[in-house]
Motif scaffolding. Structure first.
Motif, short mmCIF file in Angstrom:
data_model
loop_
_atom_site.label_atom_id
_atom_site.label_comp_id
_atom_site.label_asym_id
_atom_site.label_seq_id
_atom_site.Cartn_x
_atom_site.Cartn_y
_atom_site.Cartn_z
N ASN A 234 0.81 -1.23 0.00
CA ASN A 234 0.00 0.00 0.00
C ASN A 234 0.84 1.27 0.00
O ASN A 234 0.45 2.30 0.58
CB ASN A 234 -0.96 0.02 1.19
N VAL A 235 2.02 1.20 -0.62
CA VAL A 235 2.84 2.39 -0.81
C VAL A 235 2.33 3.11 -2.05
O VAL A 235 2.33 2.53 -3.14
CB VAL A 235 4.33 2.04 -0.98
N PRO A 236 1.87 4.35 -1.96
CA PRO A 236 1.39 5.07 -3.14
C PRO A 236 2.47 5.20 -4.21
O PRO A 236 3.63 5.51 -3.88
CB PRO A 236 0.97 6.43 -2.60
N VAL A 237 2.11 4.95 -5.44
CA VAL A 237 3.06 5.00 -6.55
C VAL A 237 2.46 5.82 -7.69
O VAL A 237 1.30 5.64 -8.06
CB VAL A 237 3.41 3.59 -7.07
N VAL A 238 3.28 6.72 -8.24
CA VAL A 238 2.92 7.46 -9.45
C VAL A 238 3.98 7.16 -10.49
O VAL A 238 5.18 7.25 -10.21
CB VAL A 238 2.84 8.98 -9.19
#
Length: 336
Positions: free
Chosen positions: A141-145
């Motif tokens: 659940n690490v936000p990634v862009v």
């Protein structure tokens, strides 16, 4: 030894809990005198907060990771600078990871980002959604862009219109009277094909110009590719009057090869690049190219990541920015 909150507590004659509250910006139930005393002593002792220790407690470190494939390429250097500046505006620091397009190196860096408990990650370039470490980011659940990458449906993706940009570049060459047009580019992005090659092919077909596949050369996005393949094209005897390059670095290599062969740009061979890095105005002649909207891309990518890290609605998962043509001196207009 680094100064700890225990040292400040002892010097100030207050509890560790009180010091911890003040250091973390919580002044409730703490008198003004006590707060000022703690902050003064912390400054006198040159206290520096341990971000990692803080992160273990709050599950936030205010650190984001940026993964790029080639920091020696001025495009990625400019992108990294833009992302860092925008991250700083939101109070985030940056860990820069340069992979040199090496999968093992990329995986090792992602492990480092896990160790530092980063709040989010921006990945630019050719990392694939099939990477096990990328999946680990999603699963944790690490936000990634992603910027110009294919990280699957879980990630937010920011694209520059590579097909559109290459079409514009090729169209400019065609409208300048050229029909014998070579293309030198990189291999493309896994999962998304080679959009810059596709843009070249689309323009050639739309203008009903026969495609000579012997004039299409693919390598990487470095100067050596431009130099090697331009030299081979000239030595092959295949007639061509212009080269559409997959990026500016390839164009720089092509220019050097053309000069080494005793030819001139644009009198003998016209060139157009892609990215509009700052060096394009320093070469002779100045390079016509496609400008990437780096300011908008970096700003948007950081804004989306911050919203994701703060568990806010981030909008559409796909955002595309359209590049535009910058005309300079490296394309000669032929008599049609």
């Amino acid at each position: 030894m680094p100064v700890t909150i225990k040292d400040i507590s002892k010097e100030a004659g207050v509890s560790i809990a009180a010091v911890s509250k003040v250091i973390n910006g919580d002044y409730s139930n703490v008198s003004s005198d006590t707060k000022n005393k703690i902050l003064r002593i912390a400054k006198e002792l040159n206290y520096r907060p341990n971000r990692l220790a803080r992160g273990l407690v709050s599950n936030r470190t205010n650190i984001i990771g940026l993964i790029v494939p080639d920091i020696a390429n001025p495009y990625f250097a400019e992108l990294a600078k833009g992302i860092e500046n925008n991250a700083n505006k939101f109070g985030y620091k940056l860990i820069l990871c340069n992979t040199d397009e090496d999968v093992e190196k990329a995986n090792a860096y992602i492990d480092v980002l896990f160790e530092y408990n980063v709040d989010g990650v921006i990945i630019s370039g050719s990392e694939s959604s099939t990477s096990s470490r990328i999946q680990q980011l999603h699963n944790s659940n690490v936000p990634v862009v992603a910027i110009d990458g294919d990280l699957g449906a879980e990630a937010y993706n920011v694209y520059a219109g590579n097909l559109e940009g290459s079409f514009i570049a090729t169209e400019h060459i065609i409208q300048s009277g050229h029909k014998l047009i070579a293309f030198i580019g990189g291999d493309g992005v896994p999962g998304r094909g080679n959009l810059r090659l596709d843009g070249y092919l689309k323009a050639m077909r739309q203008y009903e110009i026969s495609v000579n596949y012997d004039l299409i050369k693919l390598g990487n996005y470095q100067m050596e590719t431009g130099y090697l393949y331009t030299k081979l094209l000239i030595e092959s005897g295949q007639p061509f009057t212009s080269i559409v390059c997959g990026n500016d670095m390839i164009a720089f290599g092509a220019l050097n090869a053309i000069k080494d062969k005793g030819l001139r740009v644009p009198k003998d061979i016209s060139l157009i690049g892609y990215d509009d890095i700052y060096l394009t105005t320093m070469m002779e002649p100045k390079l016509s190219t496609i400008k990437q909207p780096l300011t908008e891309i970096s700003s948007y990518a950081v804004e989306v990541l911050v919203k994701l890290m703060q568990k806010e609605e981030a909008g559409d998962k796909v955002k595309c920015f359209v590049p535009h043509l910058v005309c300079r001196d490296s394309v000669q207009k032929l008599d049609i």
